[in-house]
Scaffold this motif. Structure first.
Motif, short mmCIF file in Angstrom:
data_model
loop_
_atom_site.label_atom_id
_atom_site.label_comp_id
_atom_site.label_asym_id
_atom_site.label_seq_id
_atom_site.Cartn_x
_atom_site.Cartn_y
_atom_site.Cartn_z
N VAL A 1 41.27 20.49 23.48
CA VAL A 1 40.71 19.27 22.91
C VAL A 1 39.95 18.50 23.98
N ILE A 2 40.49 18.47 25.19
CA ILE A 2 39.86 17.76 26.30
C ILE A 2 39.27 18.79 27.25
N PRO A 3 38.01 18.61 27.68
CA PRO A 3 37.41 19.57 28.61
C PRO A 3 38.20 19.69 29.91
N MET A 4 38.35 20.92 30.39
CA MET A 4 39.04 21.17 31.66
C MET A 4 38.19 20.71 32.84
N ILE A 5 36.87 20.85 32.73
CA ILE A 5 35.95 20.50 33.82
C ILE A 5 35.00 19.43 33.27
N ASP A 6 35.47 18.21 33.20
CA ASP A 6 34.69 17.14 32.59
C ASP A 6 33.71 16.48 33.56
N LYS A 7 34.03 16.52 34.85
CA LYS A 7 33.21 15.80 35.83
C LYS A 7 32.36 16.75 36.66
N LYS A 8 31.17 16.27 36.99
CA LYS A 8 30.24 17.02 37.82
C LYS A 8 30.86 17.37 39.16
N GLU A 9 31.59 16.45 39.77
CA GLU A 9 32.19 16.68 41.08
C GLU A 9 33.20 17.83 41.03
N THR A 10 33.95 17.93 39.94
CA THR A 10 34.92 19.01 39.79
C THR A 10 34.20 20.36 39.69
N ALA A 11 33.12 20.41 38.93
CA ALA A 11 32.33 21.64 38.81
C ALA A 11 31.79 22.06 40.18
N LEU A 12 31.35 21.10 40.97
CA LEU A 12 30.83 21.39 42.31
C LEU A 12 31.93 21.93 43.22
N GLN A 13 33.11 21.33 43.15
CA GLN A 13 34.23 21.79 43.98
C GLN A 13 34.63 23.23 43.62
N ILE A 14 34.67 23.52 42.34
CA ILE A 14 35.01 24.87 41.89
C ILE A 14 33.97 25.86 42.37
N SER A 15 32.70 25.50 42.27
CA SER A 15 31.65 26.42 42.71
C SER A 15 31.76 26.70 44.21
N ARG A 16 32.09 25.70 44.99
CA ARG A 16 32.26 25.91 46.43
C ARG A 16 33.46 26.82 46.73
N LEU A 17 34.54 26.65 45.97
CA LEU A 17 35.71 27.53 46.16
C LEU A 17 35.37 28.99 45.83
N ILE A 18 34.59 29.19 44.80
CA ILE A 18 34.20 30.54 44.41
C ILE A 18 33.35 31.17 45.52
N ILE A 19 32.39 30.42 46.02
CA ILE A 19 31.52 30.94 47.09
C ILE A 19 32.35 31.24 48.33
N LYS A 20 33.25 30.35 48.68
CA LYS A 20 34.10 30.55 49.86
C LYS A 20 34.95 31.80 49.73
N GLU A 21 35.46 32.05 48.54
CA GLU A 21 36.31 33.22 48.30
C GLU A 21 35.52 34.52 48.40
N ARG A 22 34.32 34.52 47.85
CA ARG A 22 33.53 35.76 47.80
C ARG A 22 32.73 36.02 49.07
N TYR A 23 32.33 34.95 49.76
CA TYR A 23 31.49 35.09 50.95
C TYR A 23 32.13 34.31 52.10
N GLU A 24 33.03 34.97 52.79
CA GLU A 24 33.82 34.31 53.84
C GLU A 24 32.99 33.80 55.00
N ARG A 25 31.84 34.39 55.26
CA ARG A 25 31.01 33.98 56.39
C ARG A 25 30.12 32.78 56.10
N VAL A 26 30.04 32.38 54.86
CA VAL A 26 29.21 31.23 54.49
C VAL A 26 29.97 29.95 54.82
N ASP A 27 29.30 29.04 55.52
CA ASP A 27 29.87 27.74 55.84
C ASP A 27 29.77 26.85 54.59
N VAL A 28 30.84 26.78 53.85
CA VAL A 28 30.85 26.06 52.57
C VAL A 28 30.53 24.58 52.77
#
Length: 95
Positions: free
Chosen positions: A18-45
């Protein structure tokens, strides 16, 4: 035919909650950074530059575009996240 992650979104962006899990832009940005950090360890997040984080597909999907600084690898990361469920719909990298 195979989907093109750059052009195609899944035909069905599910709504399970009923309520969106990712309602805020900042949360979406944090999740995207975590994904990049997990997949590309050499990238300075911490040094990543956010170009955009917008809602697409009638406000159901976050589309995040993040790039490395020009002195880095020179990659652009594109991630789409279902706003309601938090599911990663697309992830592709452009060099």
């Amino acid at each position: 035919y195979p989907q093109d992650p750059v052009k195609d979104l899944p035909k069905d962006t599910k709504e399970r909650f009923v309520i969106p899990m990712i309602d805020k832009k900042e949360t979406a940005l944090q999740i995207s950074r975590l994904i990049i950090k997990e997949r590309y360890e050499r990238v300075d997040v911490e040094a990543l530059i956010t170009n955009k984080a917008i809602l697409v597909a009638n406000g159901a999907v976050w589309e995040i575009v993040v790039k490395t600084p020009s002195s880095g690898f020179g990659y652009i990361f594109n991630i789409r996240i279902n706003k309601n469920t938090g599911e990663i719909l697309n992830f592709w990298v452009v060099k």
